[in-house]
Scaffold this motif. Sequence first.
Motif: not given
Length: 867
Positions: A228, A237, A248, A250, A271, A275, A287
């Motif tokens: 990560g 990102l 993934l 977050a 993502l 975020f 992440v």
Amino acid sequence: MPAWKSITNPSQAMLIQEVRVMRGPNMWSDSHSHVLAVKMHPSVPSISTGQLQAISDYLAPLAITESDGTERETLLLRLTVRLAAALQGSEMFHGLRAPTSDLTFGVVGYEVEQAGTVAVELASSILASLLEGGQPPTFAEAAAVVLAARRRYGEGPSTTMIIDAARSKNIPVTPGPGGYTILGYGKHQKKISAAMSHNTSCIAVNIAGNKEHTKKFLESAALPVPKGVVVAEELDLEAAAERLGFPLVAKPFNGNQGRNVTCGIYSLDALRDAFRHAKELSRSVIVEKEISGSDYRILVIGGKFAAASLRSPAMVIGDGIRTVAELVEQENNNPMRGQGHENALTKIRLDQSSETLLASQGLNTGSIPVMGRQVCLKSTANLSTGGTAEDVTDLIHPLNIRAAEKAARVIGLDICGIDIVSGDIALPLRENGAAIIEVNAAPGLRMHKFPSKGASREVGAPIVELMFPQGDQGRIPIVAITGTNGKTTTTRLMAHVASSAGKTVGFSSTDGIYIGSEKIQSGDCSGPQSARTILHDTTVDFAVLECARGGIIRSGLGFDQCDIAIVTNVAADHLGLKDIHTVADLAVVKSVVPRSVHKDGWAILNASDDHAFAMREALRCRVALFCTDHENPRLQEHLNAGGTAVYMDAKQDIYVCHEGAALFMLNAAEAPITRRGLAGFMIENLLPVALAAHLSGFRQSTIADALKGFVPSAEHTPGRINEFEINGVNVIVDYAHNPHGLLALAGYLKNIPGFKTGIITGTGDRREEDIAAFGRIAASMYDRIIIRFDRDLRGRSQEQILDILASGIREKDPGRQFEVIPDTQTAIHHAVATAEKGSVVVICADNATYTVGLTKIVAAQFQSEAQ
């Protein structure tokens, strides 16, 4: 305005006159320390048949009936405490208690003090409303208010588990400042906050709270962690996604309890949304590459594996009829689910993250899932977001146990929750691509105690064992002292002996709180809060606690049990106050102290005092006696039976008899406190101290030297025969403020030659017969009487006090004359100025410290005049 007021009619007359909150051993129950003592208002009317029917109709669904109290005089009281118990949501202890012949209170237990108090108030309000034909809140509404108080003020599940484990080991538990809980007393105490202990490392907590630092520490120890990066700006990102590859996860850089964590991210747009969600809690976002598998929580305590749980995220299962929202509502009605941490599981809350997750499944809150379809509502498996847990303690692979224990050591946490994602926890982590995704300080314990499936694990016990190993109960010796007269002197003597034996002593009395040689608080400190102040001091290893009637009546004792209790005597004082009308009533109050002695401890009772001696019948502990008269029949019978005692013989030699041996301590005249053996009541204070010190394990020489070295003075023993030489007159200030105390002082003054002037007053809140008795005794012991008045007359006028004292004086001596000088300082000055050289002036004072100060002022005035 308290919440419960909002659902009751404020105009309704309450049935309750008083509620006393007991927080320790008390006069209401031998087996329950946490109770509320409820006194009904004396003006409560009788109940008509119609009113009784209305009450019965309300209570019938609760299985509370008129049979709970057949006597109409106590029926409302019985029903009040019964209903208050039911409102607290469990079968709480309750009933009526009549410790004295004319004193009946309702008593109901509580687990959370504020919730118990609200329950009693609501129960009273409901019954009052029914009596008036009103519409009280329903039982469900009232119970919800009590539950809200319980949630607000009660302990969380992790703290409760540790507290329960501590109490099972007889470790004392008390609430501390700032919401912390204190286990143990004095220098042996430990503090906890949820599953964070007295020994938890601050550095380790900081590491665990920083997910990136945690990962680096674990990597340095060759433990598996997900790949990560830390991302602070949204622009970074895309690079992170290219580096790691989807899917993934977050999560906030320093978040907890799974808040704002998003799993299963398969696109750049998702993502970005994740975020932003994580950024709500943290400036930076971690992440990570998502590890496939199930979510496990491993608990490590003291470096040893304790339990393991398989956690599943909040979900519902479709039935082809209900919508997702309706299925969630149905699941939230599960009695195992509650708000926050109040129950085994947490209610599921649908929020934006839930909406997003539903959308990824092609659903929304209004969708109707088909029969059997599992609908995931949260991306994380935390219990705090509605997840469930299954115990897998017996399934975890030994290598995984070693890895978890190593992770706890690397981070440095004594109590550690390790989150692992693994395809199968029964296989070694490295065989199935598993990883440690998080290490938690203060981990939640309820998933292990209350799993949705599998065995319950008592994880509170090893935490307590970690803090208190090998049978340690975290206690220090406690000597508790009660009685009517002599308590403070006995307390000071006992503290002096213990200090001479090398102990760091904390003691409380009517003139202050002392830690070692330092007075940390002035005033009357003979109540339970003062005791708790001493027991919370981390330097104290021996406590001597004066226990006065007021604190016992108000809220019980400030400790759960003591090692030695001393009862000096029981005599008329403060009668007519707080429902205590006779000496027998007062004895019931005082008996709380010896009844608090643990079974292997000692109650030291005055053999010559009827009420103190009678207390032995109700005690579970060992009983010892003290007496200044060696020929006392009670003492002799006790000694002949092999009992433990301390006594003074005809030569004033003091002996302790214990385990078949008689040990000489000292001659009473050698102890300055006895005034060369002339003050019999001071010898009565000394005797139980000699025995208590011996039973505490102190050597005879230490005890004798300490008693010989205790020199009374206005500073050391304020108000206990404090003597001043003023203008050639012997001026004595003494605390004698009740008939029993004055008689004891008279016994000493008989041994003092010379003309005696007594400066007396009456305490306004005492019974008329007690004030009159004070006057009668004064007339028998003084050659001259001056009447003064306290600054606080306590409910009576000067004229009333004067009339009662005068009636007592003239009852003894019809022709007796006396002077009236209202101001105390003026009265002292006048008495000394008009007294013959070598005579004695005695000032009897309830506020001894204040009166000693006035006496010193008068002494300075005469000294100045002489110059």
